[in-house]
Every structure is written in structure tokens, then in C-alpha cells.
Motif scaffolding. Structure first.
Motif, PDB file in Angstrom:
ATOM      1  N   GLY A  81       0.825  -1.198   0.000  1.00  0.00           N
ATOM      2  CA  GLY A  81       0.000   0.000   0.000  1.00  0.00           C
ATOM      3  C   GLY A  81       0.858   1.246   0.000  1.00  0.00           C
ATOM      4  N   ASP A  82       0.193   2.369   0.150  1.00  0.00           N
ATOM      5  CA  ASP A  82       0.862   3.661   0.273  1.00  0.00           C
ATOM      6  C   ASP A  82       0.617   4.174   1.683  1.00  0.00           C
ATOM      7  OD1 ASP A  82       1.883   3.795  -2.324  1.00  0.00           O
ATOM      8  OD2 ASP A  82      -0.017   4.548  -3.096  1.00  0.00           O
ATOM      9  N   ALA A  83       1.680   4.382   2.409  1.00  0.00           N
ATOM     10  CA  ALA A  83       1.597   4.733   3.827  1.00  0.00           C
ATOM     11  C   ALA A  83       1.185   6.180   4.038  1.00  0.00           C
ATOM     12  CB  ALA A  83       2.935   4.475   4.509  1.00  0.00           C
ATOM     13  N   GLU A  84       0.457   6.372   5.114  1.00  0.00           N
ATOM     14  CA  GLU A  84       0.170   7.699   5.638  1.00  0.00           C
ATOM     15  C   GLU A  84       0.786   7.764   7.026  1.00  0.00           C
ATOM     16  OE1 GLU A  84      -4.018   8.508   5.512  1.00  0.00           O
ATOM     17  OE2 GLU A  84      -4.178   7.770   3.455  1.00  0.00           O
ATOM     18  N   LEU A  85       1.330   8.909   7.378  1.00  0.00           N
ATOM     19  CA  LEU A  85       1.949   9.105   8.685  1.00  0.00           C
ATOM     20  C   LEU A  85       1.089  10.069   9.488  1.00  0.00           C
ATOM     21  CD1 LEU A  85       5.648   9.590   7.546  1.00  0.00           C
ATOM     22  CD2 LEU A  85       4.586   7.507   8.392  1.00  0.00           C
ATOM     23  N   SER A  86       0.812   9.688  10.723  1.00  0.00           N
ATOM     24  CA  SER A  86       0.098  10.583  11.620  1.00  0.00           C
ATOM     25  C   SER A  86       1.061  11.671  12.092  1.00  0.00           C
ATOM     26  CB  SER A  86      -0.428   9.806  12.833  1.00  0.00           C
ATOM     27  OG  SER A  86       0.646   9.490  13.712  1.00  0.00           O
ATOM     28  N   PRO A  87       0.539  12.710  12.722  1.00  0.00           N
ATOM     29  CA  PRO A  87       1.450  13.638  13.407  1.00  0.00           C
ATOM     30  C   PRO A  87       2.174  12.906  14.538  1.00  0.00           C
ATOM     31  CG  PRO A  87      -0.754  14.583  13.207  1.00  0.00           C
ATOM     32  CD  PRO A  87      -0.857  13.138  12.812  1.00  0.00           C
ATOM     33  N   VAL A  88       3.295  13.434  14.944  1.00  0.00           N
ATOM     34  CA  VAL A  88       4.021  12.887  16.100  1.00  0.00           C
ATOM     35  C   VAL A  88       3.193  13.186  17.355  1.00  0.00           C
ATOM     36  CG1 VAL A  88       6.146  13.097  17.464  1.00  0.00           C
ATOM     37  CG2 VAL A  88       6.249  13.200  14.962  1.00  0.00           C
ATOM     38  N   ALA A  89       3.126  12.229  18.263  1.00  0.00           N
ATOM     39  CA  ALA A  89       2.408  12.449  19.524  1.00  0.00           C
ATOM     40  C   ALA A  89       3.031  13.645  20.240  1.00  0.00           C
ATOM     41  CB  ALA A  89       2.482  11.199  20.398  1.00  0.00           C
ATOM     42  N   SER A  90       2.206  14.631  20.575  1.00  0.00           N
ATOM     43  CA  SER A  90       2.759  15.851  21.165  1.00  0.00           C
ATOM     44  C   SER A  90       2.261  16.129  22.571  1.00  0.00           C
ATOM     45  CB  SER A  90       2.472  17.061  20.271  1.00  0.00           C
ATOM     46  OG  SER A  90       1.081  17.228  20.110  1.00  0.00           O
ATOM     47  N   GLU A  91       1.112  15.544  22.930  1.00  0.00           N
ATOM     48  CA  GLU A  91       0.649  15.677  24.306  1.00  0.00           C
ATOM     49  C   GLU A  91      -0.255  14.494  24.634  1.00  0.00           C
ATOM     50  OE1 GLU A  91      -3.085  18.490  24.679  1.00  0.00           O
ATOM     51  OE2 GLU A  91      -1.425  19.554  23.726  1.00  0.00           O
ATOM     52  N   PRO A  92      -0.178  13.983  25.857  1.00  0.00           N
ATOM     53  CA  PRO A  92      -1.015  12.844  26.228  1.00  0.00           C
ATOM     54  C   PRO A  92      -2.486  13.147  25.932  1.00  0.00           C
ATOM     55  CG  PRO A  92       0.611  13.238  27.920  1.00  0.00           C
ATOM     56  CD  PRO A  92       0.695  14.404  26.954  1.00  0.00           C
ATOM     57  N   GLY A  93      -3.145  12.186  25.306  1.00  0.00           N
ATOM     58  CA  GLY A  93      -4.553  12.340  24.993  1.00  0.00           C
ATOM     59  C   GLY A  93      -4.834  12.897  23.613  1.00  0.00           C
ATOM     60  N   ASP A  94      -3.790  13.287  22.848  1.00  0.00           N
ATOM     61  CA  ASP A  94      -4.053  13.792  21.502  1.00  0.00           C
ATOM     62  C   ASP A  94      -4.483  12.634  20.595  1.00  0.00           C
ATOM     63  OD1 ASP A  94      -1.664  12.523  20.670  1.00  0.00           O
ATOM     64  OD2 ASP A  94      -0.536  14.390  20.518  1.00  0.00           O
ATOM     65  N   ASP A  95      -4.879  12.970  19.370  1.00  0.00           N
ATOM     66  CA  ASP A  95      -5.380  11.951  18.447  1.00  0.00           C
ATOM     67  C   ASP A  95      -4.360  10.851  18.197  1.00  0.00           C
ATOM     68  OD1 ASP A  95      -7.793  13.293  18.178  1.00  0.00           O
ATOM     69  OD2 ASP A  95      -7.277  14.203  16.248  1.00  0.00           O
ATOM     70  N   THR A  96      -3.088  11.228  18.080  1.00  0.00           N
ATOM     71  CA  THR A  96      -2.050  10.225  17.830  1.00  0.00           C
ATOM     72  C   THR A  96      -1.932   9.276  19.015  1.00  0.00           C
ATOM     73  OG1 THR A  96      -0.849  11.716  16.357  1.00  0.00           O
ATOM     74  CG2 THR A  96       0.386   9.868  17.270  1.00  0.00           C
ATOM     75  N   CYS A  97      -1.941   9.789  20.230  1.00  0.00           N
ATOM     76  CA  CYS A  97      -1.861   8.924  21.412  1.00  0.00           C
ATOM     77  C   CYS A  97      -3.048   7.967  21.470  1.00  0.00           C
ATOM     78  CB  CYS A  97      -1.791   9.754  22.693  1.00  0.00           C
ATOM     79  SG  CYS A  97      -0.207  10.576  22.940  1.00  0.00           S
ATOM     80  N   ARG A  98      -4.238   8.476  21.173  1.00  0.00           N
ATOM     81  CA  ARG A  98      -5.431   7.616  21.201  1.00  0.00           C
ATOM     82  C   ARG A  98      -5.341   6.527  20.138  1.00  0.00           C
ATOM     83  NH1 ARG A  98      -7.785  12.543  22.200  1.00  0.00           N
ATOM     84  NH2 ARG A  98      -8.587  12.771  20.074  1.00  0.00           N
ATOM     85  N   SER A  99      -4.862   6.881  18.963  1.00  0.00           N
ATOM     86  CA  SER A  99      -4.720   5.907  17.894  1.00  0.00           C
ATOM     87  C   SER A  99      -3.668   4.853  18.234  1.00  0.00           C
ATOM     88  CB  SER A  99      -4.358   6.630  16.594  1.00  0.00           C
ATOM     89  OG  SER A  99      -4.369   5.736  15.521  1.00  0.00           O
ATOM     90  N   LEU A 100      -2.554   5.291  18.817  1.00  0.00           N
ATOM     91  CA  LEU A 100      -1.504   4.350  19.218  1.00  0.00           C
ATOM     92  C   LEU A 100      -1.975   3.425  20.337  1.00  0.00           C
ATOM     93  CD1 LEU A 100       1.559   6.759  19.065  1.00  0.00           C
ATOM     94  CD2 LEU A 100       1.121   4.804  17.544  1.00  0.00           C
ATOM     95  N   LEU A 101      -2.811   3.934  21.230  1.00  0.00           N
ATOM     96  CA  LEU A 101      -3.362   3.092  22.294  1.00  0.00           C
ATOM     97  C   LEU A 101      -4.264   2.016  21.705  1.00  0.00           C
ATOM     98  CD1 LEU A 101      -3.650   2.458  25.314  1.00  0.00           C
ATOM     99  CD2 LEU A 101      -5.549   4.113  25.370  1.00  0.00           C
ATOM    100  N   LEU A 102      -5.106   2.384  20.744  1.00  0.00           N
ATOM    101  CA  LEU A 102      -5.959   1.400  20.081  1.00  0.00           C
ATOM    102  C   LEU A 102      -5.109   0.346  19.383  1.00  0.00           C
ATOM    103  CD1 LEU A 102      -8.695   0.320  19.109  1.00  0.00           C
ATOM    104  CD2 LEU A 102      -8.552   1.976  17.216  1.00  0.00           C
ATOM    105  N   LEU A 103      -4.064   0.776  18.710  1.00  0.00           N
ATOM    106  CA  LEU A 103      -3.144  -0.153  18.046  1.00  0.00           C
ATOM    107  C   LEU A 103      -2.542  -1.118  19.067  1.00  0.00           C
ATOM    108  CD1 LEU A 103      -1.094  -1.243  15.963  1.00  0.00           C
ATOM    109  CD2 LEU A 103       0.197   0.857  16.273  1.00  0.00           C
ATOM    110  N   TYR A 104      -2.018  -0.572  20.157  1.00  0.00           N
ATOM    111  CA  TYR A 104      -1.406  -1.398  21.205  1.00  0.00           C
ATOM    112  C   TYR A 104      -2.409  -2.424  21.737  1.00  0.00           C
ATOM    113  CZ  TYR A 104       0.465  -2.675  25.788  1.00  0.00           C
ATOM    114  OH  TYR A 104       0.902  -3.376  26.880  1.00  0.00           O
ATOM    115  N   GLU A 105      -3.605  -1.953  22.073  1.00  0.00           N
ATOM    116  CA  GLU A 105      -4.598  -2.840  22.691  1.00  0.00           C
ATOM    117  C   GLU A 105      -5.099  -3.892  21.707  1.00  0.00           C
ATOM    118  OE1 GLU A 105      -6.205   0.105  26.221  1.00  0.00           O
ATOM    119  OE2 GLU A 105      -7.383   0.003  24.367  1.00  0.00           O
ATOM    120  N   THR A 106      -5.205  -3.542  20.436  1.00  0.00           N
ATOM    121  CA  THR A 106      -5.622  -4.517  19.430  1.00  0.00           C
ATOM    122  C   THR A 106      -4.543  -5.582  19.247  1.00  0.00           C
ATOM    123  OG1 THR A 106      -6.953  -2.844  18.304  1.00  0.00           O
ATOM    124  CG2 THR A 106      -6.381  -4.807  17.040  1.00  0.00           C
TER     125      THR A 106
END
Length: 141
Positions: A81-106
Motif C-alpha cells: 500500500g501507500d503509507a500515511e503518517l500521523s502527526p508525532v504524539a505531542s501531548e497525552p490524549g491527543d489523536d495520535t496517542c489515542r490511535s496508538l493506544l488502540l493499536l497497542y490494545e488490538t
């Protein structure tokens, strides 16, 4: 024998370890990285750090492949595929942190015991998410 597309997707969804392939900027050769991934909403998702070669490679050229093998090694699926990169996690609770948590838990199959600690670690590590739709599969068995 080739796996049908639905079986190939199920094969990828049932596993969480693979080899991510990006292309080096220096000479175009493949850069291979062992990764933990999850298939979420028909997208491969991988946690990476901002400073890694694979992240640099994907910023330059988004083409990516993921090789996933069976326990006996002889059955495998390659997803492209063609990758998309999220923004770097910049503060706890931001969209990137939430997405990474879902990834981890899955990938782990269980909730993280301390989501706040997890988010703080994602910010400290300068983590982001690589994701891509499965645009082409090479399934075999």
C-alpha cells in the motif's frame, strides 16, 4: 496454492508480527524492520518513532509492504500500500496517542493497564502511526 483474498485478510488480521519494507533514500534498496502491527478498519497500523530510518523513508516515498508469515514459516501474505503518517504524539490524549493506544490494545488483545502512562511514553518517544490500506495482497499457502 494461493489463499483467496478473504483468507489472506483474515491471515493478516489474526497475526500481529511482521516485516515492514520501505525503500531507502540512499540507493532505493529495501529497508526491512520487524514490527508489531494491527489490522484496524481495513488498514495496517504500525507504531514508529520519528527518528527511525523507516519513518524517514516513508516521508520520502510512501510505498510500503508488510510480510506476515505463519508459525511454520511456509504460509505467508505480503500486503502492499501507500503509507500515511500521523502527526508525532505531542501531548497525552491527543489523536495520535489515542490511535496508538488502540493499536497497542488490538495487537495485545487486552486493555493497557495505565493509558495515561502509555500516552506519556508515546510523547516522550516521539511516536507516530504509520497506516496503509491493503491495496494489493500476495497470498500463498
Amino acid at each position: 496454492m494461493l489463499l483467496p483474498p478473504d483468507a489472506a485478510r483474515a491471515f493478516i488480521a489474526d497475526r500481529h508480527r511482521g516485516v515492514l519494507v520501505t525503500l531507502k533514500s540512499s540507493d532505493g534498496r529495501p529497508q526491512l524492520s520487524n514490527v508489531v502491527y494491527a489490522l484496524i478498519d481495513d488498514r495496517i497500523r504500525v507504531s514508529v518513532t520519528d527518528s527511525r530510518a523507516k519513518t524517514h523513508n516513508l516521508r520520502r516515498d510512501p510505498r510500503v509492504s508488510l510480510h506476515v508469515a505463519s508459525g511454520d514459516f511456509w504460509t505467508y501474505v505480503v500486503a502492499e500500500g501507500d503509507a500515511e503518517l500521523s502527526p508525532v504524539a505531542s501531548e497525552p490524549g491527543d489523536d495520535t496517542c489515542r490511535s496508538l493506544l488502540l493499536l497497542y490494545e488490538t495487537a495485545r488483545g487486552e486493555a493497557h493497564p495505565d493509558p495515561q502512562e502509555f500516552a506519556e511514553a508515546m510523547v516522550a518517544d516521539r511516536r507516530l502511526e504509520v497506516s496503509f490500506h491493503l491495496t494489493h495482497l500476495y497470498p500463498t499457502s
